[in-house]
Design a protein around this motif. Structure first.
Motif, PDB file in Angstrom:
ATOM      1  N   MET A   1      88.677   5.933  -4.234  1.00 39.67           N
ATOM      2  CA  MET A   1      90.102   6.239  -4.098  1.00 39.67           C
ATOM      3  C   MET A   1      90.799   6.060  -5.450  1.00 39.67           C
ATOM      4  N   GLN A   2      91.747   6.931  -5.723  1.00 38.33           N
ATOM      5  CA  GLN A   2      92.503   6.823  -6.964  1.00 38.33           C
ATOM      6  C   GLN A   2      93.978   7.084  -6.676  1.00 38.33           C
ATOM      7  N   ILE A   3      94.824   6.496  -7.480  1.00 38.00           N
ATOM      8  CA  ILE A   3      96.257   6.760  -7.363  1.00 38.00           C
ATOM      9  C   ILE A   3      96.799   7.087  -8.743  1.00 38.00           C
ATOM     10  N   LEU A   4      97.602   8.101  -8.824  1.00 35.35           N
ATOM     11  CA  LEU A   4      98.168   8.485 -10.109  1.00 35.35           C
ATOM     12  C   LEU A   4      99.667   8.639  -9.946  1.00 35.35           C
ATOM     13  N   LYS A   5     100.407   8.049 -10.873  1.00 34.60           N
ATOM     14  CA  LYS A   5     101.865   8.211 -10.832  1.00 34.60           C
ATOM     15  C   LYS A   5     102.373   8.536 -12.209  1.00 34.60           C
ATOM     16  N   GLN A   6     103.517   9.218 -12.274  1.00 36.23           N
ATOM     17  CA  GLN A   6     104.176   9.564 -13.528  1.00 36.23           C
ATOM     18  C   GLN A   6     103.249  10.362 -14.433  1.00 36.23           C
ATOM     19  N   GLN A   7     102.127  10.736 -13.962  1.00 33.89           N
ATOM     20  CA  GLN A   7     101.099  11.409 -14.759  1.00 33.89           C
ATOM     21  C   GLN A   7     100.728  10.601 -15.990  1.00 33.89           C
ATOM     22  N   THR A   8     101.094   9.336 -16.036  1.00 36.88           N
ATOM     23  CA  THR A   8     100.757   8.536 -17.213  1.00 36.88           C
ATOM     24  C   THR A   8      99.935   7.308 -16.830  1.00 36.88           C
ATOM     25  N   ARG A   9      99.890   7.010 -15.529  1.00 41.74           N
ATOM     26  CA  ARG A   9      99.110   5.856 -15.100  1.00 41.74           C
ATOM     27  C   ARG A   9      98.107   6.306 -14.045  1.00 41.74           C
ATOM     28  N   GLY A  15      84.503   0.474  -8.209  1.00 43.87           N
ATOM     29  CA  GLY A  15      83.146   0.989  -7.984  1.00 43.87           C
ATOM     30  C   GLY A  15      82.885   2.352  -8.609  1.00 43.87           C
ATOM     31  N   ILE A  16      83.954   3.153  -8.758  1.00 39.14           N
ATOM     32  CA  ILE A  16      83.750   4.499  -9.310  1.00 39.14           C
ATOM     33  C   ILE A  16      84.390   4.663 -10.691  1.00 39.14           C
ATOM     34  N   ALA A  17      84.932   3.551 -11.230  1.00 39.37           N
ATOM     35  CA  ALA A  17      85.714   3.647 -12.468  1.00 39.37           C
ATOM     36  C   ALA A  17      84.904   4.243 -13.629  1.00 39.37           C
ATOM     37  N   ASN A  18      83.699   3.710 -13.851  1.00 36.56           N
ATOM     38  CA  ASN A  18      82.919   4.188 -15.010  1.00 36.56           C
ATOM     39  C   ASN A  18      82.644   5.669 -14.932  1.00 36.56           C
ATOM     40  N   SER A 135      91.411  10.451  -1.882  1.00 36.53           N
ATOM     41  CA  SER A 135      90.463   9.696  -1.077  1.00 36.53           C
ATOM     42  C   SER A 135      89.791  10.672  -0.119  1.00 36.53           C
ATOM     43  N   ASP A 136      88.555  10.320   0.295  1.00 34.72           N
ATOM     44  CA  ASP A 136      87.902  11.201   1.270  1.00 34.72           C
ATOM     45  C   ASP A 136      88.217  10.737   2.688  1.00 34.72           C
ATOM     46  N   LYS A 137      89.030   9.671   2.805  1.00 39.36           N
ATOM     47  CA  LYS A 137      89.332   9.153   4.132  1.00 39.36           C
ATOM     48  C   LYS A 137      90.804   9.405   4.478  1.00 39.36           C
ATOM     49  N   GLY A 138      91.032  10.254   5.471  1.00 38.72           N
ATOM     50  CA  GLY A 138      92.386  10.670   5.830  1.00 38.72           C
ATOM     51  C   GLY A 138      93.306   9.520   6.167  1.00 38.72           C
ATOM     52  N   SER A 139      92.812   8.558   6.981  1.00 40.13           N
ATOM     53  CA  SER A 139      93.684   7.457   7.397  1.00 40.13           C
ATOM     54  C   SER A 139      94.126   6.628   6.198  1.00 40.13           C
ATOM     55  N   LYS A 140      93.237   6.507   5.213  1.00 40.11           N
ATOM     56  CA  LYS A 140      93.564   5.741   4.010  1.00 40.11           C
ATOM     57  C   LYS A 140      94.629   6.464   3.189  1.00 40.11           C
ATOM     58  N   ARG A 149     106.269   3.839  -3.298  1.00 38.83           N
ATOM     59  CA  ARG A 149     107.725   4.065  -3.350  1.00 38.83           C
ATOM     60  C   ARG A 149     108.015   5.207  -4.327  1.00 38.83           C
ATOM     61  N   ALA A 150     107.822   6.436  -3.848  1.00 34.89           N
ATOM     62  CA  ALA A 150     108.088   7.608  -4.683  1.00 34.89           C
ATOM     63  C   ALA A 150     108.513   8.770  -3.795  1.00 34.89           C
ATOM     64  N   GLY A 151     109.261   9.697  -4.369  1.00 30.57           N
ATOM     65  CA  GLY A 151     109.844  10.788  -3.594  1.00 30.57           C
ATOM     66  C   GLY A 151     108.864  11.876  -3.205  1.00 30.57           C
ATOM     67  N   VAL A 152     107.841  12.096  -4.027  1.00 30.36           N
ATOM     68  CA  VAL A 152     106.853  13.128  -3.726  1.00 30.36           C
ATOM     69  C   VAL A 152     105.457  12.536  -3.875  1.00 30.36           C
ATOM     70  N   ILE A 153     104.633  12.736  -2.866  1.00 31.84           N
ATOM     71  CA  ILE A 153     103.246  12.264  -2.938  1.00 31.84           C
ATOM     72  C   ILE A 153     102.328  13.470  -2.721  1.00 31.84           C
ATOM     73  N   TRP A 154     101.434  13.667  -3.669  1.00 41.33           N
ATOM     74  CA  TRP A 154     100.425  14.707  -3.505  1.00 41.33           C
ATOM     75  C   TRP A 154      99.139  14.027  -3.050  1.00 41.33           C
ATOM     76  N   ALA A 155      98.629  14.435  -1.903  1.00 41.24           N
ATOM     77  CA  ALA A 155      97.409  13.824  -1.383  1.00 41.24           C
ATOM     78  C   ALA A 155      96.244  14.782  -1.590  1.00 41.24           C
ATOM     79  N   ASN A 156      95.265  14.336  -2.339  1.00 37.88           N
ATOM     80  CA  ASN A 156      94.101  15.164  -2.690  1.00 37.88           C
ATOM     81  C   ASN A 156      94.498  16.502  -3.283  1.00 37.88           C
ATOM     82  N   THR A 157      95.623  16.498  -3.984  1.00 35.06           N
ATOM     83  CA  THR A 157      96.097  17.661  -4.731  1.00 35.06           C
ATOM     84  C   THR A 157      97.055  17.101  -5.768  1.00 35.06           C
ATOM     85  N   TYR A 158      97.572  17.943  -6.636  1.00 34.83           N
ATOM     86  CA  TYR A 158      98.529  17.410  -7.602  1.00 34.83           C
ATOM     87  C   TYR A 158      99.442  18.501  -8.144  1.00 34.83           C
ATOM     88  N   ASN A 159     100.682  18.111  -8.494  1.00 41.51           N
ATOM     89  CA  ASN A 159     101.637  19.016  -9.131  1.00 41.51           C
ATOM     90  C   ASN A 159     101.873  20.313  -8.379  1.00 41.51           C
TER      91      ASN A 159
END
Lengths: 190, 290
Positions: A1-9, A15-18, A135-140, A149-159
């Motif tokens: 699972m990954q989370i990206l915000k502001q396109q800068t973080r 487990g999958i970082a490397n 994430s590959d898990k919908g419930s997650k 706490r953000a106005g727009v969330i892209w789930a398994n997509t972006y921008n």
């Protein structure tokens, strides 16, 4: 699972970082920097010398604060204001490149173990315009997206954008929404 | 009953309401509340900027638990506030009279306040549907928008309608899960603190509602320039006060809500759109595909 915000973080699960970082570095090397009117271009120029200086200063601060930097080795055009696509790893929450709005091709990568930890880190900013969850898990996906706490969330997509989809931020990222039904609220008397 | 005639009644000390506790103002300052004849009826806490900061910290701390409650449960708790207040109608009417109101008007205001709490209790699990949308985007995505509470809301409550004004501004804020710091009217501090006692007895999360007494002019800036406050409600018509609140609010892009109702018992002073004022809209994109 990954989370990206502001396109800068970017927050990547340990487990999958490397693997993710290796793939990002490889992708960075293939980005084409150049004329924004050219269809093949991935990243255009920085809008001003002032902005370029600001990015440069923040990146130098990132190195000074102990972050590990990776920059694409691509060729930059000779004329104009350009900045190499840059990744940072090993940065702390308090680091300036994590806390401040960079507005440049710089990504600070942090790792997490649990979803709760990722949510807490992602929300630790005065801004809240948009973010993404992978994430590959919908419930997650639903659990995390409902807690960011953000106005727009892209789930398994972006921008993605659409005139029928309200756009706008929480906290210091602005007031109200543009687009969709919610974008019309300020124009009607209820 | 010989002993009862000698009994000295216990005088009540009115304090602040912060984080589910009733502390005195940290400043140790008081102001004298006078009745219409000019007699002192109580020493009231003159809250300080530090009290405002303490209350904001308590409100932020309470936000997690209060906003996490289910919509239905928040509705039950608001209804519980109304139930508790219903049982103390006479006491509240009496305290309003003590602060200068006529008995009939005082009882009317208490009953209108109870009804207003019930009104917002009902909205707790319904405003979400009317403010949500599934958006017809072009691309292959399931895209929807729904409201979430904005966070900590500070309230500069109406100078008149000491009880109803406070209730009418606090309830729409907490109905959606926001937490509040409300400043009582200088003229009606006693009913404000008695309302805090009702709230304390009604299963509201500690810190979800904080009530301060003190001078509006002095506390206005602290309530509107705090960097951990998301919205400020201003009730009144002083242009200078409103301008300073707007300017302070811009420091961290607070939402400013301005009410200037003359008659708070009117039906136009209650609306789901008053809940909407303190909501943020979250839009989520989910791909649709194999």
């Amino acid at each position: 699972m990954q989370i990206l915000k502001q396109q800068t973080r970017l927050f990547v699960q340990e487990g999958i970082a490397n693997e993710v970082i290796r793939k990002l570095e490889r992708r960075l090397e293939t980005l084409i920097i150049g004329d924004p009117l050219d269809k093949n271009t991935d990243i255009g120029a920085i809008n001003s010398k002032e902005q370029l200086n600001k990015i440069d200063a923040l990146v130098k601060a990132g190195v000074k604060e102990g972050g590990k930097m990776f920059q694409a080795s691509c060729k930059l055009p000779g004329k104009g204001f350009w900045f190499r696509p840059t990744l940072f790893t090993g940065v702390s929450q308090a680091s300036r490149i994590v806390q401040e709005e960079i507005f440049g091709p710089v990504l600070a990568i942090q790792t997490f173990r649990t979803a709760e930890e990722a949510i807490e880190k992602a929300n630790n900013t005065p801004y809240g315009l948009s973010g993404g969850v992978w994430s590959d898990k919908g419930s997650k996906v639903f659990k995390v997206s409902s807690k960011i706490r953000a106005g727009v969330i892209w789930a398994n997509t972006y921008n993605k954008f659409d005139p029928t989809s309200p756009f706008g931020g929480y906290k210091e990222s602005g007031m109200g929404r543009e687009g969709g039904l919610h974008g019309l609220y300020p124009y009607v008397k209820l | 009953m010989a002993t009862s005639s000698k009994r000295i009644p216990i005088q009540k000390t009115y304090k602040l309401y912060i984080g589910g506790k009733f502390p005195r103002t940290e400043s140790g300052r008081y102001y004298k509340l006078l009745n219409t004849q000019g007699d002192v009826i109580a020493n009231v806490c003159r809250g300080s900027k530090k009290d405002v900061r303490d209350a904001v910290v308590a409100a932020r701390k309470g936000f997690g638990e209060w906003s996490k409650k289910t919509a239905y449960n928040r509705g039950q708790i608001l209804y519980r506030i109304a139930e508790t207040l219903e049982g103390r109608k006479a006491q509240f009417a009496e305290t309003l009279c003590l602060q200068g109101m006529k008995p009939a008007a005082a009882m009317d205001e208490v009953m209108a306040s109870i009804d207003r709490i019930v009104y917002y209790a009902g909205w707790c699990d319904k405003y979400q549907q009317i403010f949500s949308a599934v958006n017809p985007v072009e691309s292959s995505h399931f895209n929807f928008t729904y409201p979430e509470p904005t966070g900590v809301v500070t309230i500069i409550s109406p100078l008149e309608y000491g009880l109803l004004g406070l209730v009418s501004t606090i309830m729409p804020a907490i109905a959606s899960g926001n937490t509040v710091v409300a400043l009582a009217s200088d003229k009606f501090p006693l009913t404000a603190i008695e309302l805090a006692e009702v709230i304390q007895a009604s299963d509201v999360t500690s810190g979800a509602i904080n009530i301060l007494t003190g001078h509006r002019k002095e506390l206005l800036s602290g309530l509107s320039n705090h960097m951990d406050v998301n919205a400020t409600i201003y009730c009144g018509n002083d242009k200078e006060e409103l301008a300073s609140i707007r300017s302070n609010a811009s420091l961290n892009v607070k939402r400013v809500i301005h009410h200037d109702f003359k008659n708070w018992s009117a039906e136009t002073c209650q609306s789901p759109y008053m809940i909407l004022d303190m909501l943020e809209m979250k839009t989520t994109w989910h791909p649709v595909g194999n």
